[in-house]
Scaffold this motif. Structure first.
Motif, short mmCIF file in Angstrom:
data_model
loop_
_atom_site.label_atom_id
_atom_site.label_comp_id
_atom_site.label_asym_id
_atom_site.label_seq_id
_atom_site.Cartn_x
_atom_site.Cartn_y
_atom_site.Cartn_z
N LYS A 232 17.90 85.76 53.91
CA LYS A 232 17.15 84.99 54.91
C LYS A 232 17.64 83.54 54.96
CE LYS A 232 14.22 88.15 56.36
NZ LYS A 232 14.79 89.31 55.65
N GLU A 233 17.93 82.90 53.86
CA GLU A 233 18.40 81.51 53.86
C GLU A 233 19.74 81.39 54.57
OE1 GLU A 233 18.38 79.57 50.09
OE2 GLU A 233 16.36 80.28 49.56
N THR A 234 20.64 82.35 54.34
CA THR A 234 21.95 82.33 55.01
C THR A 234 21.77 82.47 56.51
OG1 THR A 234 22.96 83.32 53.05
CG2 THR A 234 24.18 83.46 55.11
N MET A 235 20.89 83.34 56.90
CA MET A 235 20.63 83.54 58.33
C MET A 235 20.08 82.27 59.00
SD MET A 235 17.87 84.14 60.59
CE MET A 235 16.56 84.82 59.63
N LEU A 236 19.20 81.54 58.32
CA LEU A 236 18.59 80.34 58.92
C LEU A 236 19.58 79.17 58.98
CD1 LEU A 236 15.08 80.50 57.21
CD2 LEU A 236 15.60 80.95 59.61
N ARG A 237 20.61 79.17 58.12
CA ARG A 237 21.57 78.07 58.10
C ARG A 237 22.73 78.26 59.08
NH1 ARG A 237 20.37 78.11 52.33
NH2 ARG A 237 19.50 76.05 51.73
N GLN A 238 22.96 79.45 59.60
CA GLN A 238 24.10 79.69 60.48
C GLN A 238 23.91 79.00 61.84
OE1 GLN A 238 24.53 83.85 61.19
NE2 GLN A 238 22.45 84.11 62.00
N SER B 143 11.16 75.18 55.37
CA SER B 143 11.89 74.02 55.89
C SER B 143 13.04 74.44 56.80
CB SER B 143 12.42 73.19 54.71
OG SER B 143 13.21 72.12 55.17
N LEU B 144 13.81 75.44 56.40
CA LEU B 144 14.95 75.91 57.21
C LEU B 144 14.49 76.51 58.53
CD1 LEU B 144 17.11 77.58 54.41
CD2 LEU B 144 17.62 75.45 55.63
N THR B 145 13.35 77.14 58.54
CA THR B 145 12.83 77.75 59.77
C THR B 145 12.55 76.67 60.82
OG1 THR B 145 11.85 79.57 58.52
CG2 THR B 145 10.98 79.16 60.72
N HIS B 146 11.97 75.57 60.48
CA HIS B 146 11.65 74.52 61.44
C HIS B 146 12.92 73.90 62.03
CE1 HIS B 146 9.45 71.22 63.26
NE2 HIS B 146 10.32 70.34 62.65
N THR B 147 13.93 73.64 61.22
CA THR B 147 15.18 73.04 61.69
C THR B 147 15.89 73.93 62.69
OG1 THR B 147 15.44 71.91 59.56
CG2 THR B 147 17.40 72.12 60.91
N ARG B 148 15.97 75.23 62.45
CA ARG B 148 16.67 76.15 63.36
C ARG B 148 15.96 76.25 64.71
NH1 ARG B 148 20.51 80.07 63.50
NH2 ARG B 148 20.10 81.92 64.76
N ARG B 149 14.66 76.18 64.75
CA ARG B 149 13.94 76.30 66.01
C ARG B 149 14.27 75.12 66.94
NH1 ARG B 149 9.95 79.27 68.05
NH2 ARG B 149 8.73 78.35 69.75
N GLU B 150 14.38 73.94 66.45
CA GLU B 150 14.72 72.77 67.27
C GLU B 150 16.11 72.91 67.88
OE1 GLU B 150 14.29 69.44 64.70
OE2 GLU B 150 12.12 69.29 64.99
N ALA B 151 17.09 73.37 67.15
CA ALA B 151 18.46 73.52 67.65
C ALA B 151 18.53 74.58 68.75
CB ALA B 151 19.39 73.88 66.50
N LEU B 152 17.82 75.67 68.62
CA LEU B 152 17.84 76.75 69.61
C LEU B 152 17.24 76.29 70.94
CD1 LEU B 152 16.76 79.81 67.40
CD2 LEU B 152 19.02 79.41 68.39
N GLU B 153 16.16 75.56 70.92
CA GLU B 153 15.51 75.11 72.17
C GLU B 153 16.39 74.12 72.95
OE1 GLU B 153 11.86 73.56 70.77
OE2 GLU B 153 10.84 75.52 70.67
N LYS B 154 17.17 73.27 72.26
CA LYS B 154 18.05 72.31 72.94
C LYS B 154 19.19 73.02 73.65
CE LYS B 154 20.99 68.29 71.98
NZ LYS B 154 21.49 67.37 70.93
N THR B 155 19.80 73.97 73.03
CA THR B 155 20.93 74.70 73.63
C THR B 155 20.49 75.52 74.83
OG1 THR B 155 21.93 74.84 71.44
CG2 THR B 155 22.83 76.28 73.12
N GLU B 156 19.26 76.04 74.84
CA GLU B 156 18.76 76.88 75.91
C GLU B 156 18.79 76.17 77.25
OE1 GLU B 156 14.77 79.54 76.92
OE2 GLU B 156 14.64 77.83 75.54
N LYS B 157 18.40 74.89 77.28
CA LYS B 157 18.32 74.14 78.55
C LYS B 157 19.69 73.94 79.16
CE LYS B 157 14.13 71.63 77.21
NZ LYS B 157 13.54 70.31 76.92
N GLN B 158 20.74 73.76 78.36
CA GLN B 158 22.08 73.48 78.87
C GLN B 158 22.69 74.70 79.57
OE1 GLN B 158 24.17 72.23 75.36
NE2 GLN B 158 23.22 70.16 75.33
#
Length: 899
Positions: free
Chosen positions: A425-431, A500-515
């Motif tokens: 799970k940690e590897t998945m959240l960091r990719q 902690s890793l779960t919160h960071t990945r969610r922010e990155a996904l939402e930014k890329t979606e709009k572009q």
């Protein structure tokens, strides 16, 4: 032993009735003075009786040479009686005068009479005078009384008892059937069988041959004399050369065998009695030994098992305690059941032994000290008490250890499940897979991340349970608490990192979606228009390459019209293609302007601009090919239409012609005008005209062959197929031939039965009247009406008899030929089975059978051989070899029985 010397006194005769042998002698062995002995019998009796007397006299140190002379003075006669009876006779008289001899003989005769023997016509004077017949008769009387009378077998005695003894002893032997004391012994096998039955080592019975009686007899006599102490009393040649051996000589000889073997039988009986007593003692001793051993083994096992069951020292782990429980269960399942059986068997053996000892008048059995049945029962009760307490202790101890192990196992299970879930799970959240993803990929990753967040929240409860179980194990002072605490701490630390890793990945996904949403809208528009256009092109290519099968000119013309309609839509399709390609070009421009790296093809469709252009070029190539294929098929269908019309023209002529001819032949078979010969000639001419029409059928076959080669399957220009024409033609030929055959059969019937032409026409008219369907046959109701019209008075039984004649197969239909056959039998005189039987009886000379020779003499060769081959052998009481049964043969000729 008395010293016997000659003495004499006046002669007299003895008679009287006494018990025992008297009745037998009165019935079978009255010594008639007027009846002379057969010389052969007298010779056999002399030799046998002399040998028998010497077999006893030699015990007293003497013997006789001439049976007529040596008994004349009475001395050896009295000595013989003393030896065979074991009793003392009166003292003989001294002197050599006639009177002394007569007195001595009378003393011997008195002794015989005192034993209950009836003496008839035997006087001392005849013995003293050397009368051979009287002397032999007296010796036979002595043999009967002292050698045969006491023989007893199954309530039969004397001669009958001796015969039964012989039959029983020789029953198992082949070629031996003892029914008397003369013929049954002539081949010598019976003598050998008696010896072999009692002394099998002396005789090789299987090597004896029934056709060699002299060898058989000599073998038996020599063996009996050498090994059984039975003197040879007869010569084999005398027996074989005599038509009926002397019964008295044979009985005397056989009685010696009986007495020789009876002693051995008594010894055998005594030995059997001793063996039986010893066997009982041995069996009882064996049972006592078995009881002692079984009791010792069982007590030793009980004493060895009780300490094991009383051991209450607990083990450290539940596995060890469970092993002790498994050992106990193994004891209950495997070790104890055989011992229970042994204990039961021990009691049974003890009771059986006491019963046998009581029945055989033996003292009761007393086991060794400490091995009584009661001792074993006491030990067994102690064993079961220890067993019950041991089982209860094991179960309580296992329950206590199971509770502690359950908590530890529960911790390990939940920890393993959680660790398995968190793996990777940690590897998945960091990719950073979202950096090159498409919009749809981003949306999918966001939905996947939301699902993970839900799963993460659900696992919060499991983490809390793991911590609570670890705390409880610490409180219970679990032996492996340090490892439990270490594992629990690792799980809690990992859980904080995942949040902690779960919160960071969610922010990155939402930014890329709009572009990526802007570019996605253009891709979606392209996909909406490219998909139907691509489907249209694929459908067009499929239609242009589709194989078509047509059977008429109309069908191919319809296909050509449809193809022309398709070609008219191609310009509009080309405009739609250019518009779709323009949308894809616009999307690429926007991506290049914003420096967006598109990954792969359009996410909404797999149809690329290259695919659209390639399929469009393919459609342009297939259109002219379709034009050529349709034009070729049109030419082919025009040729097929010509073949259809050509076949139909000929078939429409041949078909009606066949139908017309079928109707005509039907009328001919019913009307039948003129004599039968005229009708047959007319049918032959009619049949030839049909045969002459065959070239028209052949022409039609040739035309049908061309149609088949062209694969033409229907023809709207005619209702006649080639199969219909063939069937009709074959029916026409068959009907014509059958009608001719019916007329020929009617001619045969008329000539054989003497039916006139007028009667035949009357039969035809009557049949046609009731043949309402004009089929040449009728059902049972119409046939009943036909018979009534011809004058028959029919009951059900009579009608059923007639139907069995005209319709033997029960088809329910009566033909005209069957009707003619029945009427011919009813109106003409015919031969019957009885008449044929009477004719055969004349040829046989009024006998109930006939021979092959008589048949060949009276009948033509072929007919004689026909009868011989089919006649069964005659089985009557007056049958002779080769007799044949002409009655059953005659009956079978008329179908009343089977040959």
């Amino acid at each position: 032993m008395v010293d016997y010397h000659a003495a004499g006194q006046p002669s007299y005769q003895y008679g009287g009735n006494g018990p025992g042998i008297g009745d037998y002698m009165a019935q079978e062995d009255d010594w008639d003075r007027d009846l002379l002995l057969d010389p052969a019998w007298e010779k056999q009796q002399r030799k046998t009786f002399t040998a028998w007397c010497n077999s006893h006299l030699r015990k007293a140190g003497t013997q006789i040479e001439n049976i007529d002379e040596d008994f004349r003075d009475g001395l050896k006669l009295m000595l013989l009686l003393e030896v065979i009876s074991g009793e003392r006779l009166p003292k003989p008289e001294r002197g050599k005068m006639r009177v002394h001899k007569i007195n001595n003989v009378n003393k011997a005769l008195d002794f015989i009479a005192s034993k209950g023997v009836k003496l008839v016509s035997i006087g001392a004077e005849e013995i003293v005078d050397g009368n051979a017949k009287m002397t032999l008769g007296m010796i036979w009387t002595i043999i009967l009384r002292f050698a045969i009378q006491d023989i007893s077998v199954e309530e039969t005695s004397a001669k009958e008892g001796l015969l039964l003894w012989c039959q029983r002893k020789t029953a198992p032997y082949k070629n031996v059937n003892v029914q008397n004391f003369h013929i049954s012994w002539k081949d010598g096998l019976a003598f050998n069988a008696l010896i072999h039955r009692h002394r099998p080592e002396l005789i090789e019975y299987d090597k004896l041959r029934k056709d060699d009686p002299v060898t058989n007899l000599n073998n038996a006599f020599e063996v009996a004399e050498k090994y059984l102490d039975i003197p040879k009393m007869l010569d084999a040649e005398d027996i074989v050369n005599t038509a009926r051996p002397d019964e008295k000589a044979i009985m005397t000889y056989v009685s010696s065998f009986y007495h020789a073997f009876s002693g051995a039988q008594k010894a055998e009986t005594a030995a059997n009695r001793i063996c039986k007593v010893l066997a009982v003692n041995q069996e009882n001793e064996h049972l006592m030994e078995d009881y002692e051993k079984l009791a010792s083994d069982l007590l030793e096992w009980i004493q060895r098992t009780i300490p094991w069951l009383e051991n209450r020292v607990p083990q450290k782990t539940i596995q060890e305690m469970q092993q002790k429980l498994e050992d106990f269960r193994d004891y209950r399942r495997v070790h104890k059941p055989p011992k229970v059986q042994e204990k039961c068997q021990l009691e049974i053996n003890f009771n059986t032994l006491q019963t046998k000892l009581r029945l055989s008048n033996r003292p009761a059995f007393m086991p060794s000290e400490g091995k009584m049945v009661s001792d074993i029962n006491n030990g067994w009760q102690h064993l079961e008490q220890a067993e019950k307490g041991y089982e209860e202790w094991l179960l309580n101890e296992i329950r206590r250890m199971e509770r502690l192990d359950h908590l530890a196992e529960k911790f390990r299970q939940k920890a393993s499940i959680h660790e398995s879930w968190t793996e990777g799970k940690e590897t998945m959240l960091r990719q950073k897979d979202y950096e090159t993803a498409t919009l749809s990929d981003i949306k999918a990753l966001i939905r996947k991340h939301e699902a993970f967040e839900s799963d993460l929240a659900a696992h919060q409860d499991r983490v809390e349970q793991i911590a609570a179980i670890a705390q409880e194990l610490n409180e219970l002072d679990y032996y492996d608490s340090p490892s439990v605490n270490t594992r629990c701490q690792k799980i809690c630390d990992q859980w904080d990192s995942l949040g902690s890793l779960t919160h960071t990945r969610r922010e990155a996904l939402e930014k890329t979606e709009k572009q990526l949403e802007t570019i996605d809208q253009l891709h979606l528009e392209y996909a909406k228009r490219a998909a139907p256009f691509n489907n249209w092109m694929e459908s067009a290519m499929e239609d242009l390459q589709d194989m078509f099968i047509v059977h008429t000119i109309e069908e191919i013309e319809g296909l050509i019209a449809a193809h022309d309609q398709f070609k008219s839509t191609l310009p509009d399709a080309d405009k739609e293609r250019e518009a779709i390609l323009g949308i894809q070009s616009e999307a690429q421009k926007i991506a290049d302007y914003n420096n967006i790296k598109l990954s792969g093809n359009n996410p909404y469709t797999s149809v690329t601009p290259q695919i659209i252009n390639s399929k469009w070029e393919r459609v342009q190539q297939l259109v002219p090919k379709r034009d050529h294929a349709l034009q070729d098929e049109q030419s082919k269908q025009q040729s097929n239409e010509h073949l259809r019309r050509q076949f139909a023209s000929q078939a429409n002529i041949v078909g009606p012609w066949i139908q017309t001819k079928m109707e005509e032949i039907g009328r001919i078979s019913i009307e039948m005008n003129g004599t039968l010969e005229d009708q047959l000639d007319h049918l032959k001419l009619y049949e030839q005209s049909i045969v002459d029409y065959k070239p028209n059928i052949d022409l039609l076959e040739q035309q049908h062959q061309l149609i088949q080669e062209a694969l033409i399957f229907d023809n709207k220009h005619t209702n006649f197929t080639m199969e219909h024409i063939r069937v009709g033609w074959e029916q026409l030929l068959t009907t014509t031939a059958r009608t001719s055959n019916e007329v020929e059969n009617q001619i045969l019937t008329r000539d054989a039965k003497g039916i006139s032409q007028e009667q035949m026409q009357e039969f035809r008219a009557s049949f046609n009247h009731f043949d309402k369907k004009r089929t040449g046959s009728m059902d049972t109701d119409d046939y009943r009406a036909l018979l009534i019209s011809t004058g028959y008075s029919l009951g059900d039984a009579e009608f059923n008899r007639i139907m069995s004649v005209v319709d033997p197969n029960n088809s329910g239909v009566v033909t005209f030929q069957a009707f003619i056959d029945f009427m011919s039998r009813e109106t003409t005189d015919t031969d019957t089975a009885d008449q044929v039987i009477a004719s055969f009886k004349v040829l046989a000379g009024d006998k109930n059978y006939i021979t092959a020779e008589e048949l060949r003499r009276e009948l033509p060769p072929d007919q004689a051989e026909y009868c011989i081959a089919r006649m069964a052998p005659y089985q009557g009481p007056d049958a002779i070899p080769g007799a044949l049964d002409y009655k059953s043969f005659s009956t079978a000729l008329y179908g009343e029985s089977d040959l």
